[in-house]
Motif scaffolding. Structure first.
Motif, PDB file in Angstrom:
ATOM      1  N   CYS A 263      -4.281  19.916 -45.849  1.00 60.69           N
ATOM      2  CA  CYS A 263      -5.274  20.983 -45.755  1.00 60.69           C
ATOM      3  C   CYS A 263      -4.827  22.068 -44.773  1.00 60.69           C
ATOM      4  CB  CYS A 263      -6.625  20.412 -45.347  1.00 60.69           C
ATOM      5  SG  CYS A 263      -6.627  19.627 -43.724  1.00 60.69           S
ATOM      6  N   SER A 264      -5.430  23.240 -44.899  1.00 64.88           N
ATOM      7  CA  SER A 264      -5.095  24.343 -43.995  1.00 64.88           C
ATOM      8  C   SER A 264      -5.983  24.365 -42.761  1.00 64.88           C
ATOM      9  CB  SER A 264      -5.203  25.678 -44.731  1.00 64.88           C
ATOM     10  OG  SER A 264      -6.539  25.921 -45.117  1.00 64.88           O
ATOM     11  N   ASP A 265      -7.205  23.827 -42.878  1.00 68.67           N
ATOM     12  CA  ASP A 265      -8.156  23.798 -41.764  1.00 68.67           C
ATOM     13  C   ASP A 265      -8.736  22.385 -41.720  1.00 68.67           C
ATOM     14  OD1 ASP A 265     -10.600  23.851 -40.267  1.00 68.67           O
ATOM     15  OD2 ASP A 265     -10.753  26.013 -40.589  1.00 68.67           O
ATOM     16  N   TYR A 266      -8.216  21.579 -40.804  1.00 73.31           N
ATOM     17  CA  TYR A 266      -8.555  20.163 -40.768  1.00 73.31           C
ATOM     18  C   TYR A 266     -10.048  19.913 -40.632  1.00 73.31           C
ATOM     19  CZ  TYR A 266      -8.815  15.318 -39.325  1.00 73.31           C
ATOM     20  OH  TYR A 266      -9.160  13.995 -39.239  1.00 73.31           O
TER      21      TYR A 266
ATOM     22  N   SER B 125     -11.989  20.797 -43.836  1.00 70.18           N
ATOM     23  CA  SER B 125     -11.742  19.839 -44.918  1.00 70.18           C
ATOM     24  C   SER B 125     -12.323  18.468 -44.605  1.00 70.18           C
ATOM     25  CB  SER B 125     -10.245  19.739 -45.204  1.00 70.18           C
ATOM     26  OG  SER B 125      -9.790  20.940 -45.766  1.00 70.18           O
ATOM     27  N   LYS B 126     -12.268  18.058 -43.343  1.00 73.15           N
ATOM     28  CA  LYS B 126     -12.880  16.784 -42.943  1.00 73.15           C
ATOM     29  C   LYS B 126     -14.370  16.814 -43.266  1.00 73.15           C
ATOM     30  CE  LYS B 126     -13.842  13.975 -38.856  1.00 73.15           C
ATOM     31  NZ  LYS B 126     -13.644  13.836 -37.393  1.00 73.15           N
TER      32      LYS B 126
ATOM     33  N   SER C 216      -0.464  16.810 -35.780  1.00 73.78           N
ATOM     34  CA  SER C 216      -1.008  16.592 -37.112  1.00 73.78           C
ATOM     35  C   SER C 216      -2.066  15.496 -37.082  1.00 73.78           C
ATOM     36  CB  SER C 216       0.125  16.164 -38.051  1.00 73.78           C
ATOM     37  OG  SER C 216      -0.366  15.703 -39.280  1.00 73.78           O
ATOM     38  N   TYR C 217      -3.121  15.717 -37.851  1.00 70.36           N
ATOM     39  CA  TYR C 217      -4.147  14.690 -38.053  1.00 70.36           C
ATOM     40  C   TYR C 217      -3.902  13.981 -39.381  1.00 70.36           C
ATOM     41  CZ  TYR C 217      -7.170  16.240 -34.263  1.00 70.36           C
ATOM     42  OH  TYR C 217      -7.697  16.529 -33.040  1.00 70.36           O
TER      43      TYR C 217
ATOM     44  N   SER D   6      -3.228  17.227 -41.823  1.00 68.49           N
ATOM     45  CA  SER D   6      -3.111  18.600 -41.348  1.00 68.49           C
ATOM     46  C   SER D   6      -1.693  18.796 -40.835  1.00 68.49           C
ATOM     47  CB  SER D   6      -4.107  18.873 -40.229  1.00 68.49           C
ATOM     48  OG  SER D   6      -3.743  18.175 -39.052  1.00 68.49           O
TER      49      SER D   6
ATOM     50  N   ASP E 252      -9.492  24.536 -49.732  1.00 66.12           N
ATOM     51  CA  ASP E 252      -8.195  25.177 -49.928  1.00 66.12           C
ATOM     52  C   ASP E 252      -7.937  25.582 -51.373  1.00 66.12           C
ATOM     53  OD1 ASP E 252      -7.018  25.216 -47.275  1.00 66.12           O
ATOM     54  OD2 ASP E 252      -7.046  23.029 -47.417  1.00 66.12           O
TER      55      ASP E 252
END
Length: 127
Positions: free
Chosen positions: A12-15, A18-19, A41-42, A58, A118
């Motif tokens: 995803c571009s925005d964690y 998106s979460k 990164s997550y 991410s 996204d």
């Protein structure tokens, strides 16, 4: 040989956005969440009721995914639902744009598409 699909991995571009989308809007259960400092990164593991999983990652500055026109590769991710009308109603009340429900000409099953934050195409398929 193969038994089932264990998981689908998404970048995803925005964690946080998106979460929220996958856990709060779609209702997937969070199994675990890791922050990998060495990669900045997550990784979020989410479960569906049947045990299949979605892994959400991410990464800094991932390249955009070409969705339209359709590109070679993964076309969409489809979720099985019992009552498509109920799910569409829930999504639209949360501001998610959902395409009109159609009927699969080969199976006579109802389905529709919407997108994640996204733009990844997601399908609802009524069983």
């Amino acid at each position: 040989m193969l038994n089932a699909i264990h998981h689908t991995a998404l970048i995803c571009s925005d964690y946080q956005r998106s979460k929220h989308f996958y856990s709060e809007v779609l209702g997937l259960t969070i199994i675990s969440e890791y922050y990998r400092e060495h990669r900045d990164s997550y990784k979020l593991d989410l479960a569906l009721p049947n045990g299949s999983r979605v892994e959400l990652f991410s990464f800094a500055n991932p390249p955009a995914r070409l969705s339209h026109p359709e590109a070679c590769g993964l076309r969409h991710l489809a979720f099985s639902v019992t009552n498509i009308d109920d799910v569409v109603s829930k999504l639209t009340t949360q501001g998610i744009e959902v395409e009109p429900i159609r009927v699969d000409e080969l199976t006579d099953k109802r389905f529709t598409f919407f997108a994640d934050p996204d733009g990844l195409p997601l399908e609802l398929y009524e069983e």
